[in-house]
Design a protein around this motif. Structure first.
Motif: not given
Length: 71
Positions: A53-56, A58-62
Motif C-alpha cells: 500500500w505504501r509503494q502504491a 502517490e508521491p508526497l510533496p518535498d
C-alpha cells in the motif's frame, strides 16, 4: 452508524485487528457510515499499512515531514 457510535466502533475495530491494518480498514469500509473518520481513527491505532500500500501511494510533496520551523 451515528456520530456517537464513531469512537466506540473505531476502538472496537482496532482492538479486534490490532496487528492487521488491512482487516481493520476493510472492517471500517464494510460497516459503512462515516467511513473516512472511523478508518482514520483505526489507522492511527493499529500497526501501519502493508508495504504494498505504501509503494502504491502517490508521491508526497518535498515539504512533508519537515518541522514547522522550516516552512
Amino acid at each position: 452508524m451515528t456520530a456517537q457510535d464513531t469512537v466506540p466502533f473505531a476502538l472496537w475495530v482496532a482492538s479486534r485487528h490490532l496487528d492487521d491494518y488491512r482487516a481493520a480498514i476493510t472492517t471500517c469500509v464494510e460497516a459503512g457510515g462515516d467511513i473516512d473518520t472511523t478508518a482514520a481513527i483505526v489507522g492511527g491505532v493499529v500497526t501501519g499499512p502493508p508495504e504494498e500500500w505504501r509503494q502504491a501511494r502517490e508521491p508526497l510533496p518535498d515539504w512533508v515531514g519537515r518541522s514547522g520551523r522550516e516552512l
